[in-house]
Design an enzyme around this catalytic site. Structure first.
Site, PDB file in Angstrom:
ATOM      1  N   SER A 123      -4.704  -8.283  -3.229  1.00  0.00           N
ATOM      2  CA  SER A 123      -4.001  -8.965  -2.135  1.00  0.00           C
ATOM      3  C   SER A 123      -4.450 -10.403  -2.007  1.00  0.00           C
ATOM      4  O   SER A 123      -3.766 -11.213  -1.378  1.00  0.00           O
ATOM      5  CB  SER A 123      -4.286  -8.261  -0.801  1.00  0.00           C
ATOM      6  OG  SER A 123      -3.808  -6.962  -0.795  1.00  0.00           O
ATOM      7  N   HIS A 144       1.965  -6.718  -6.324  1.00  0.00           N
ATOM      8  CA  HIS A 144       1.394  -6.561  -4.983  1.00  0.00           C
ATOM      9  C   HIS A 144       2.297  -5.652  -4.159  1.00  0.00           C
ATOM     10  O   HIS A 144       3.356  -6.062  -3.677  1.00  0.00           O
ATOM     11  CB  HIS A 144       1.230  -7.926  -4.310  1.00  0.00           C
ATOM     12  CG  HIS A 144       0.558  -7.836  -2.986  1.00  0.00           C
ATOM     13  ND1 HIS A 144       1.033  -8.446  -1.855  1.00  0.00           N
ATOM     14  CD2 HIS A 144      -0.578  -7.180  -2.600  1.00  0.00           C
ATOM     15  CE1 HIS A 144       0.225  -8.177  -0.837  1.00  0.00           C
ATOM     16  NE2 HIS A 144      -0.749  -7.420  -1.273  1.00  0.00           N
ATOM     17  N   GLU A 156       5.611  -7.659  -4.740  1.00  0.00           N
ATOM     18  CA  GLU A 156       5.553  -9.028  -5.253  1.00  0.00           C
ATOM     19  C   GLU A 156       5.061  -8.986  -6.706  1.00  0.00           C
ATOM     20  O   GLU A 156       4.018  -8.388  -6.990  1.00  0.00           O
ATOM     21  CB  GLU A 156       4.618  -9.871  -4.398  1.00  0.00           C
ATOM     22  CG  GLU A 156       5.168 -10.090  -2.998  1.00  0.00           C
ATOM     23  CD  GLU A 156       4.181 -10.766  -2.078  1.00  0.00           C
ATOM     24  OE1 GLU A 156       4.519 -11.803  -1.503  1.00  0.00           O
ATOM     25  OE2 GLU A 156       3.055 -10.247  -1.934  1.00  0.00           O
ATOM     26  N   ASN A 195       2.000 -12.161   2.598  1.00  0.00           N
ATOM     27  CA  ASN A 195       0.834 -12.372   3.464  1.00  0.00           C
ATOM     28  C   ASN A 195       0.906 -13.732   4.154  1.00  0.00           C
ATOM     29  O   ASN A 195       0.530 -13.874   5.313  1.00  0.00           O
ATOM     30  CB  ASN A 195      -0.458 -12.290   2.642  1.00  0.00           C
ATOM     31  CG  ASN A 195      -0.842 -10.853   2.358  1.00  0.00           C
ATOM     32  OD1 ASN A 195      -0.449  -9.943   3.074  1.00  0.00           O
ATOM     33  ND2 ASN A 195      -1.597 -10.648   1.296  1.00  0.00           N
TER      34      ASN A 195
HETATM   35  N1  LIG Z   1      -4.719  -0.946   1.760  1.00  0.00           N
HETATM   36  C1  LIG Z   1      -3.643  -1.745   1.798  1.00  0.00           C
HETATM   37  O1  LIG Z   1      -2.840  -1.754   2.733  1.00  0.00           O
HETATM   38  C2  LIG Z   1      -3.374  -2.656   0.614  1.00  0.00           C
HETATM   39  C3  LIG Z   1      -2.145  -3.329   0.538  1.00  0.00           C
HETATM   40  C4  LIG Z   1      -1.879  -4.132  -0.569  1.00  0.00           C
HETATM   41  C5  LIG Z   1      -2.846  -4.269  -1.560  1.00  0.00           C
HETATM   42  N2  LIG Z   1      -4.038  -3.606  -1.458  1.00  0.00           N
HETATM   43  C6  LIG Z   1      -5.008  -3.751  -2.544  1.00  0.00           C
HETATM   44  O2  LIG Z   1      -4.987  -2.578  -3.346  1.00  0.00           O
HETATM   45  C7  LIG Z   1      -6.296  -2.356  -3.891  1.00  0.00           C
HETATM   46  C8  LIG Z   1      -6.766  -0.964  -3.497  1.00  0.00           C
HETATM   47  O3  LIG Z   1      -6.784  -0.871  -2.094  1.00  0.00           O
HETATM   48  P1  LIG Z   1      -6.897   0.554  -1.371  1.00  0.00           P
HETATM   49  O4  LIG Z   1      -6.608   0.291   0.065  1.00  0.00           O
HETATM   50  O5  LIG Z   1      -6.116   1.594  -2.088  1.00  0.00           O
HETATM   51  O6  LIG Z   1      -8.458   0.844  -1.558  1.00  0.00           O
HETATM   52  P2  LIG Z   1      -9.210   2.255  -1.413  1.00  0.00           P
HETATM   53  O7  LIG Z   1     -10.597   1.924  -1.005  1.00  0.00           O
HETATM   54  O8  LIG Z   1      -8.426   3.209  -0.588  1.00  0.00           O
HETATM   55  O9  LIG Z   1      -9.227   2.827  -2.905  1.00  0.00           O
HETATM   56  C9  LIG Z   1      -9.924   2.201  -3.935  1.00  0.00           C
HETATM   57  C10 LIG Z   1     -10.293   3.263  -4.963  1.00  0.00           C
HETATM   58  O10 LIG Z   1     -10.815   2.595  -6.118  1.00  0.00           O
HETATM   59  C11 LIG Z   1     -11.865   3.376  -6.623  1.00  0.00           C
HETATM   60  N3  LIG Z   1     -12.699   2.515  -7.459  1.00  0.00           N
HETATM   61  C12 LIG Z   1     -13.587   1.569  -7.066  1.00  0.00           C
HETATM   62  N4  LIG Z   1     -14.135   0.965  -8.145  1.00  0.00           N
HETATM   63  C13 LIG Z   1     -13.543   1.538  -9.229  1.00  0.00           C
HETATM   64  C14 LIG Z   1     -13.666   1.339 -10.639  1.00  0.00           C
HETATM   65  N5  LIG Z   1     -14.511   0.426 -11.130  1.00  0.00           N
HETATM   66  N6  LIG Z   1     -12.924   2.095 -11.462  1.00  0.00           N
HETATM   67  C15 LIG Z   1     -12.069   3.021 -10.969  1.00  0.00           C
HETATM   68  N7  LIG Z   1     -11.910   3.268  -9.652  1.00  0.00           N
HETATM   69  C16 LIG Z   1     -12.639   2.522  -8.792  1.00  0.00           C
HETATM   70  C17 LIG Z   1     -12.582   3.927  -5.379  1.00  0.00           C
HETATM   71  O11 LIG Z   1     -13.343   5.084  -5.708  1.00  0.00           O
HETATM   72  C18 LIG Z   1     -11.391   4.229  -4.469  1.00  0.00           C
HETATM   73  O12 LIG Z   1     -10.939   5.568  -4.620  1.00  0.00           O
HETATM   74  C19 LIG Z   1      -7.173  -3.484  -3.373  1.00  0.00           C
HETATM   75  O13 LIG Z   1      -7.184  -4.530  -4.317  1.00  0.00           O
HETATM   76  C20 LIG Z   1      -6.455  -3.910  -2.100  1.00  0.00           C
HETATM   77  O14 LIG Z   1      -6.731  -5.221  -1.707  1.00  0.00           O
HETATM   78  C21 LIG Z   1      -4.322  -2.795  -0.410  1.00  0.00           C
END
Ligand SMILES: NC(=O)c1ccc[n+]([C@@H]2O[C@H](COP(=O)([O-])OP(=O)(O)OC[C@H]3O[C@@H](n4cnc5c(N)ncnc54)[C@H](O)[C@@H]3O)[C@@H](O)[C@H]2O)c1
Length: 244
Positions: A123, A144, A156, A195
């Site tokens: 993000s 995204h 995106e 964003n």
């Molecule tokens: N949460 C949101 O609303 C949202 C929206 C848009 C983008 N994002 C982006 O999406 C990405 C994930 O966000 P999320 O909310 O799903 O996070 P989350 O914490 O729910 O999930 C992340 C997962 O990644 C795993 N992980 C961490 N390091 C790892 C590695 N080296 N190899 C494999 N797995 C690994 C963790 O165990 C976890 O299960 C981030 O970059 C975040 O900024 C999130």
């Protein structure tokens, strides 16, 4: 190296192998979008509990969107990157928002999957930064997604400075074919479009309270951005912004 103007991901989608990195909030849902559309999907996560939870979460998600829940059982789970079968065409990375972690992953993926397109769900980071240590930055881009990915249409498609435009076009076409509304972001700046619009609305709300004073206004703004109030409520943003 992918630099051809004619790059295409495989079609039909049943020929497409997708690897989703990270089985958290975003990753499992993105996996479900592709599995429900008929792609062959593998999910990798370093946390075994996150992986174990995937089939049940996907089953529920697929029912929610009216897809066949049996697709959840066809999703492969990989505890290590080395366990991922070769032949992956597209990687969607949705691991924790930590630049070092993403950079290391993209470096490894460049070696392990030399022919795959690598998409990050970051993000905030520039695509060029995520791809800094990857051998083939021309096949790295941002996709995204918005939470929850299986319900929110907007994705995106963010071009890094080195991204091959044909790769980005192909990914955008794929996203359209699975029911998403891709929007190209051709300048690699943190925050992308959505964003920035959200922050713009926030500033607008601060300076012009009459623009948005009721919960209905939150709905309107969120809908206009392709977002969804439920996720905003989860983040308590409407409360933070005085929109409740
Ligand atoms: N949460 C949101 O609303 C949202 C929206 C848009 C983008 N994002 C982006 O999406 C990405 C994930 O966000 P999320 O909310 O799903 O996070 P989350 O914490 O729910 O999930 C992340 C997962 O990644 C795993 N992980 C961490 N390091 C790892 C590695 N080296 N190899 C494999 N797995 C690994 C963790 O165990 C976890 O299960 C981030 O970059 C975040 O900024 C999130």
């Amino acid at each position: 190296m992918i630099q051809s103007e004619n790059f295409e991901l495989p079609e039909p989608i049943s020929d497409l192998n997708v690897l989703v990195m990270g089985a958290g909030l975003m990753g499992h849902s993105i996996a479900g979008v592709f599995a429900g559309a008929g792609a062959s999907v593998t999910v990798h996560d370093v946390d075994p509990r996150a992986l174990e939870a995937v089939p049940e979460k996907l089953g529920k998600q697929l029912v929610t969107v009216g897809a066949d829940p049996a697709a959840a059982n066809r999703v492969r789970l990989a505890a290590t990157l080395e366990a991922v079968a070769p032949g992956i065409h597209l990687v969607i990375e949705a691991v924790a928002e930590v630049l070092d972690v993403k950079q290391e992953l993209f470096a490894r993926l460049g070696t392990l999957l030399p022919h795959a397109v690598l998409a990050t769900n970051t993000s905030v980071f520039k695509i060029g930064e995520v791809a800094r240590h990857t051998s083939h930055p021309e096949r790295v881009l941002g996709t995204h997604w918005w939470n929850p990915p299986h319900l929110i249409p907007l994705v995106e498609v963010v071009h890094g400075d080195s991204t091959n435009p044909a790769v980005a076009d192909s990914v955008a076409r794929l996203l359209g074919s699975v029911g998403k509304v891709p929007v190209h972001v051709r300048k690699d700046t943190p925050g992308f479009i959505g964003n920035r619009l959200q922050h713009g609305l926030r500033r607008c709300r601060s300076s012009k309270p009459e623009y948005a004073t009721r919960r209905r206004s939150t709905s309107w703004s969120a809908t206009a951005l392709g977002c969804d109030c439920r996720s905003w409520d989860r983040w308590k943003m409407p409360t933070m912004w005085g929109w409740t």
